[in-house]
Design a protein around this motif. Structure first.
Motif, mmCIF file in Angstrom:
data_model
loop_
_atom_site.group_PDB
_atom_site.id
_atom_site.type_symbol
_atom_site.label_atom_id
_atom_site.label_comp_id
_atom_site.label_asym_id
_atom_site.label_seq_id
_atom_site.Cartn_x
_atom_site.Cartn_y
_atom_site.Cartn_z
ATOM 1 N N GLY A 159 0.910 -1.302 -0.018
ATOM 2 C CA GLY A 159 0.026 -0.049 -0.066
ATOM 3 C C GLY A 159 0.924 1.429 -0.154
ATOM 4 N N ILE A 160 2.106 1.055 -0.171
ATOM 5 C CA ILE A 160 2.855 2.413 -0.172
ATOM 6 C C ILE A 160 4.090 2.051 -0.896
ATOM 7 C CG2 ILE A 160 2.632 2.912 2.305
ATOM 8 C CD1 ILE A 160 5.195 1.659 3.058
ATOM 9 N N GLU A 161 4.712 3.490 -1.384
ATOM 10 C CA GLU A 161 5.867 3.242 -2.341
ATOM 11 C C GLU A 161 7.257 2.823 -1.716
ATOM 12 O OE1 GLU A 161 5.970 3.634 -5.648
ATOM 13 O OE2 GLU A 161 3.864 3.616 -5.501
ATOM 14 N N ALA A 162 8.036 2.305 -2.049
ATOM 15 C CA ALA A 162 9.351 1.658 -1.391
ATOM 16 C C ALA A 162 10.306 2.728 -1.421
ATOM 17 C CB ALA A 162 9.919 0.367 -2.118
ATOM 18 N N VAL A 163 10.889 2.820 -0.531
ATOM 19 C CA VAL A 163 12.222 3.889 -0.419
ATOM 20 C C VAL A 163 13.406 2.874 0.005
ATOM 21 C CG1 VAL A 163 13.320 5.604 1.104
ATOM 22 C CG2 VAL A 163 10.820 5.302 0.949
ATOM 23 N N ILE A 164 14.097 2.868 -1.220
ATOM 24 C CA ILE A 164 15.188 2.198 -1.196
ATOM 25 C C ILE A 164 16.317 2.593 -0.585
ATOM 26 C CG2 ILE A 164 14.774 1.073 -3.510
ATOM 27 C CD1 ILE A 164 16.750 3.105 -4.894
ATOM 28 N N SER A 165 17.519 1.692 -0.008
ATOM 29 C CA SER A 165 18.407 2.081 0.935
ATOM 30 C C SER A 165 19.168 3.375 0.583
ATOM 31 C CB SER A 165 19.285 1.048 1.413
ATOM 32 O OG SER A 165 19.876 0.374 0.221
ATOM 33 N N VAL A 166 19.577 3.521 -0.697
ATOM 34 C CA VAL A 166 20.217 4.509 -1.360
ATOM 35 C C VAL A 166 19.593 5.836 -1.147
ATOM 36 C CG1 VAL A 166 21.156 5.379 -3.511
ATOM 37 C CG2 VAL A 166 21.133 3.026 -2.943
ATOM 38 N N GLU A 167 18.206 5.850 -1.063
ATOM 39 C CA GLU A 167 17.422 7.352 -1.039
ATOM 40 C C GLU A 167 17.327 7.439 0.577
ATOM 41 O OE1 GLU A 167 13.676 6.288 -2.453
ATOM 42 O OE2 GLU A 167 14.176 6.858 -4.575
ATOM 43 N N VAL A 168 17.737 6.498 1.601
ATOM 44 C CA VAL A 168 17.639 7.038 2.823
ATOM 45 C C VAL A 168 18.808 7.986 3.215
ATOM 46 C CG1 VAL A 168 17.811 5.877 5.100
ATOM 47 C CG2 VAL A 168 16.445 4.766 3.464
ATOM 48 N N GLY A 169 20.043 7.610 2.694
ATOM 49 C CA GLY A 169 21.431 8.593 2.887
ATOM 50 C C GLY A 169 21.314 9.726 2.191
ATOM 51 N N GLN A 195 0.218 6.645 10.891
ATOM 52 C CA GLN A 195 -1.304 7.227 10.521
ATOM 53 C C GLN A 195 -1.479 7.010 8.961
ATOM 54 O OE1 GLN A 195 -2.232 11.032 11.740
ATOM 55 N NE2 GLN A 195 -4.654 10.881 10.915
ATOM 56 N N GLU A 196 -0.417 7.450 8.318
ATOM 57 C CA GLU A 196 -0.467 7.365 6.884
ATOM 58 C C GLU A 196 -0.332 5.889 6.488
ATOM 59 O OE1 GLU A 196 -1.450 9.792 4.537
ATOM 60 O OE2 GLU A 196 -1.673 11.254 5.921
ATOM 61 N N LEU A 197 0.276 4.932 6.979
ATOM 62 C CA LEU A 197 0.392 3.794 6.623
ATOM 63 C C LEU A 197 -0.766 3.108 6.773
ATOM 64 C CD1 LEU A 197 4.098 2.595 7.955
ATOM 65 C CD2 LEU A 197 3.133 2.769 5.573
ATOM 66 N N ASN A 198 -1.441 3.298 7.858
ATOM 67 C CA ASN A 198 -2.529 2.747 8.133
ATOM 68 C C ASN A 198 -3.760 3.050 7.383
ATOM 69 O OD1 ASN A 198 -1.770 1.215 10.593
ATOM 70 N ND2 ASN A 198 -2.315 2.812 12.000
ATOM 71 N N ASN A 199 -3.973 4.451 6.970
ATOM 72 C CA ASN A 199 -4.816 4.876 6.073
ATOM 73 C C ASN A 199 -4.508 4.325 4.600
ATOM 74 O OD1 ASN A 199 -5.934 6.594 7.790
ATOM 75 N ND2 ASN A 199 -4.734 8.469 7.106
ATOM 76 N N ASN A 200 -3.250 4.159 4.182
ATOM 77 C CA ASN A 200 -2.836 3.445 2.857
ATOM 78 C C ASN A 200 -3.534 1.862 3.088
ATOM 79 O OD1 ASN A 200 -1.858 5.707 1.562
ATOM 80 N ND2 ASN A 200 0.312 5.019 2.305
#
Length: 147
Positions: A17-27, A43-48
């Motif tokens: 239900g959400i877009e993935a954030v890859i580990s390269v984007e975290v840094g 809250q947004e995760l639950n809504n999604n």
């Protein structure tokens, strides 16, 4: 992750239900990392997750539309062929009937054969010109008209 053509969504989004954030984007410094708040994120995760069924329903509609378009494109290229009883045809040489001593330069078609009858659309029973019936029917895909 890459979106798929039939659905227009990533498999990760359809699953979680959400877009993935890859580990390269975290840094990296980007808008997702700057505005991250844990409470709001949960809250947004639950809504999604509550809305994921609607997203999947939309994707199913989109996939059906895609399949219909693919079928139309395929059917445009298909040419309907029919043979009449008594027509002479050539049969494509298969691996089972191919003479291994001839190699790749052997004939691709054998025959002619005469059509005896058909059991269903596109399936024909054949006999040789010596009146020997072949034991099984052949699909029209493996036959071509003999002139």
């Amino acid at each position: 992750m890459t979106t798929r053509v039939p659905t227009g969504e990533t498999p990760f989004r359809l699953t979680f239900g959400i877009e993935a954030v890859i580990s390269v984007e975290v840094g990296m410094t980007n808008i997702w990392i700057k505005v991250y708040e844990e409470q709001r994120n949960h809250q947004e995760l639950n809504n999604n997750l509550d809305l994921i069924d609607e997203v999947r329903d939309e994707e199913m509609k989109r996939m059906e539309k895609y399949k219909g378009a693919m079928a139309r494109d395929y059917n445009k290229k298909v040419k309907v062929r029919r043979f009449n009883i008594g027509d002479l045809v050539l049969r494509k040489v298969s691996q089972a009937t191919k003479d291994s001593s001839q190699g790749k330069l052997g004939p691709a078609w054998e025959g002619p054969y005469q059509l005896i009858h058909h059991s269903k659309e596109g399936s024909y029973y054949l006999k040789t010109l010596d009146d020997q019936e072949l034991s099984r029917p052949w699909n029209i895909e493996h036959l071509k008209r003999y002139y």
